[in-house]
Design a protein around this motif. Sequence first.
Motif, mmCIF file in Angstrom:
data_model
loop_
_atom_site.group_PDB
_atom_site.id
_atom_site.type_symbol
_atom_site.label_atom_id
_atom_site.label_comp_id
_atom_site.label_asym_id
_atom_site.label_seq_id
_atom_site.Cartn_x
_atom_site.Cartn_y
_atom_site.Cartn_z
ATOM 1 N N SER A 1 0.924 -1.143 0.006
ATOM 2 C CA SER A 1 -0.025 0.020 0.068
ATOM 3 C C SER A 1 0.932 1.096 0.059
ATOM 4 O O SER A 1 0.377 2.294 -0.114
ATOM 5 N N ILE A 2 2.220 1.079 0.287
ATOM 6 C CA ILE A 2 2.971 2.135 -0.038
ATOM 7 C C ILE A 2 3.697 2.225 -1.205
ATOM 8 O O ILE A 2 3.877 1.369 -1.839
ATOM 9 N N ASP A 3 4.035 3.658 -1.694
ATOM 10 C CA ASP A 3 4.820 3.545 -2.861
ATOM 11 C C ASP A 3 6.245 3.135 -2.789
ATOM 12 O O ASP A 3 6.779 3.097 -1.834
ATOM 13 N N LEU A 4 6.611 2.623 -3.759
ATOM 14 C CA LEU A 4 8.003 1.856 -4.065
ATOM 15 C C LEU A 4 8.993 2.759 -4.913
ATOM 16 O O LEU A 4 8.463 3.395 -5.898
ATOM 17 N N TYR A 5 10.285 2.415 -4.591
ATOM 18 C CA TYR A 5 11.304 2.978 -5.497
ATOM 19 C C TYR A 5 11.511 2.103 -6.650
ATOM 20 O O TYR A 5 11.178 0.834 -6.548
ATOM 21 N N MET A 6 12.219 2.344 -7.789
ATOM 22 C CA MET A 6 12.374 1.586 -8.694
ATOM 23 C C MET A 6 12.967 0.094 -8.506
ATOM 24 O O MET A 6 12.654 -0.979 -9.085
ATOM 25 N N ASP A 7 13.922 0.122 -7.560
ATOM 26 C CA ASP A 7 14.678 -1.224 -7.359
ATOM 27 C C ASP A 7 13.816 -2.124 -6.616
ATOM 28 O O ASP A 7 13.803 -3.278 -6.823
ATOM 29 N N GLN A 8 12.730 -1.443 -5.734
ATOM 30 C CA GLN A 8 11.736 -2.245 -5.065
ATOM 31 C C GLN A 8 10.850 -2.659 -6.251
ATOM 32 O O GLN A 8 10.373 -3.935 -5.923
ATOM 33 N N ILE B 1 5.089 9.544 -13.002
ATOM 34 C CA ILE B 1 5.778 9.057 -11.706
ATOM 35 C C ILE B 1 5.721 10.295 -10.755
ATOM 36 O O ILE B 1 6.121 11.388 -11.173
ATOM 37 N N LYS B 2 5.695 10.112 -9.428
ATOM 38 C CA LYS B 2 5.785 11.369 -8.447
ATOM 39 C C LYS B 2 6.973 11.113 -7.583
ATOM 40 O O LYS B 2 6.908 9.993 -6.956
ATOM 41 N N ASN B 3 7.870 11.829 -7.460
ATOM 42 C CA ASN B 3 9.268 11.775 -6.489
ATOM 43 C C ASN B 3 9.754 10.335 -6.586
ATOM 44 O O ASN B 3 10.181 9.885 -5.565
ATOM 45 N N LYS B 4 10.000 10.108 -7.866
ATOM 46 C CA LYS B 4 10.826 8.737 -7.981
ATOM 47 C C LYS B 4 10.217 7.359 -7.343
ATOM 48 O O LYS B 4 10.845 6.652 -7.163
ATOM 49 N N LYS B 5 8.922 7.680 -7.099
ATOM 50 C CA LYS B 5 8.289 6.498 -6.521
ATOM 51 C C LYS B 5 6.859 5.905 -7.257
ATOM 52 O O LYS B 5 6.367 6.782 -7.930
ATOM 53 N N LYS C 1 0.433 2.252 -6.227
ATOM 54 C CA LYS C 1 -0.195 0.989 -6.746
ATOM 55 C C LYS C 1 -0.678 0.898 -8.124
ATOM 56 O O LYS C 1 -0.568 -0.083 -8.700
ATOM 57 N N GLN C 2 -1.283 2.074 -8.566
ATOM 58 C CA GLN C 2 -1.595 2.187 -9.933
ATOM 59 C C GLN C 2 -0.400 1.745 -11.068
ATOM 60 O O GLN C 2 -0.715 1.327 -11.906
ATOM 61 N N HIS C 3 0.644 2.413 -10.713
ATOM 62 C CA HIS C 3 2.013 2.210 -11.623
ATOM 63 C C HIS C 3 2.156 0.670 -11.601
ATOM 64 O O HIS C 3 2.316 0.104 -12.750
ATOM 65 N N LEU C 4 2.340 0.223 -10.506
ATOM 66 C CA LEU C 4 2.617 -1.292 -10.500
ATOM 67 C C LEU C 4 1.527 -1.969 -11.154
ATOM 68 O O LEU C 4 1.786 -3.043 -11.828
ATOM 69 N N ILE C 5 0.291 -1.628 -11.077
ATOM 70 C CA ILE C 5 -0.775 -2.577 -11.923
ATOM 71 C C ILE C 5 -0.551 -2.291 -13.438
ATOM 72 O O ILE C 5 -0.595 -3.137 -14.153
ATOM 73 N N LEU C 6 -0.268 -0.999 -13.798
ATOM 74 C CA LEU C 6 -0.089 -0.779 -15.151
ATOM 75 C C LEU C 6 1.125 -1.433 -15.560
ATOM 76 O O LEU C 6 1.211 -2.093 -16.672
ATOM 77 N N ILE C 7 2.267 -1.446 -14.768
ATOM 78 C CA ILE C 7 3.510 -2.189 -15.242
ATOM 79 C C ILE C 7 3.238 -3.701 -15.343
ATOM 80 O O ILE C 7 3.735 -4.076 -16.297
ATOM 81 N N SER C 8 2.229 -4.246 -14.323
ATOM 82 C CA SER C 8 2.111 -5.589 -14.409
ATOM 83 C C SER C 8 1.442 -5.721 -16.066
ATOM 84 O O SER C 8 1.527 -7.046 -16.549
#
Length: 192
Positions: free
Chosen positions: A24-31, A69-73, A76-83
């Motif tokens: 539920s928290i935003d992730l950095y690219m490596d994460q 992307i906001k603040n390099k994080k 959840k929406q980004h992760l869904i779209l990347i998936s």
Amino acid sequence: MDNLNRLIEKISLENQIGLEDIPSIDLYMDQVIQLFENKFAGSKRNENEKVLTKTMINNYAKGKLFIPIKNKKYSKQHLILISLIYQLKGGLSINDIKATLDGINEKIIDGDIDLERFYNSYLSLSRRNIESFKEDLKHRASETMEEVAKLEDKQPAQLEKILLVASLVNISQLYRRAAEKLVDEIIAERES
């Protein structure tokens, strides 16, 4: 084919990122990369293959395949779209993926879509597709065995695999072409 069940196990059909896998928290690219590597490790063809890289993510962002992307994080929406991008790139070009997801990205920005609900619908269809695929693969293997039996070859197992590969590639191309025609319709509708 004797090894059909082993083949089905090896291709890790059930590997998906579910909503429960996304923090539920935003992730950095490596994460983000680590999450995808952990979830899709069984889907890789070999150890050297990368599921997701920084370059891929940066290219998706530059190509506007997902919302900014906001603040390099990554949310959840980004992760869904990347998936979704990860799943689509196996059959579509990056331009086709962009055309397909443009409408979703616009709806996210306008607040007109429940992305989690949409993604759950995708996951539901995906689970049903897996069951259909398992049955279809068994059917195709059976048909392949019947065709090889007609050839009366001294090495039927080898011919059986070759014919099954050719058959699977053929059906894959038919599905890809159908998907591309649907993308063309999406593009035509957006332009008119």
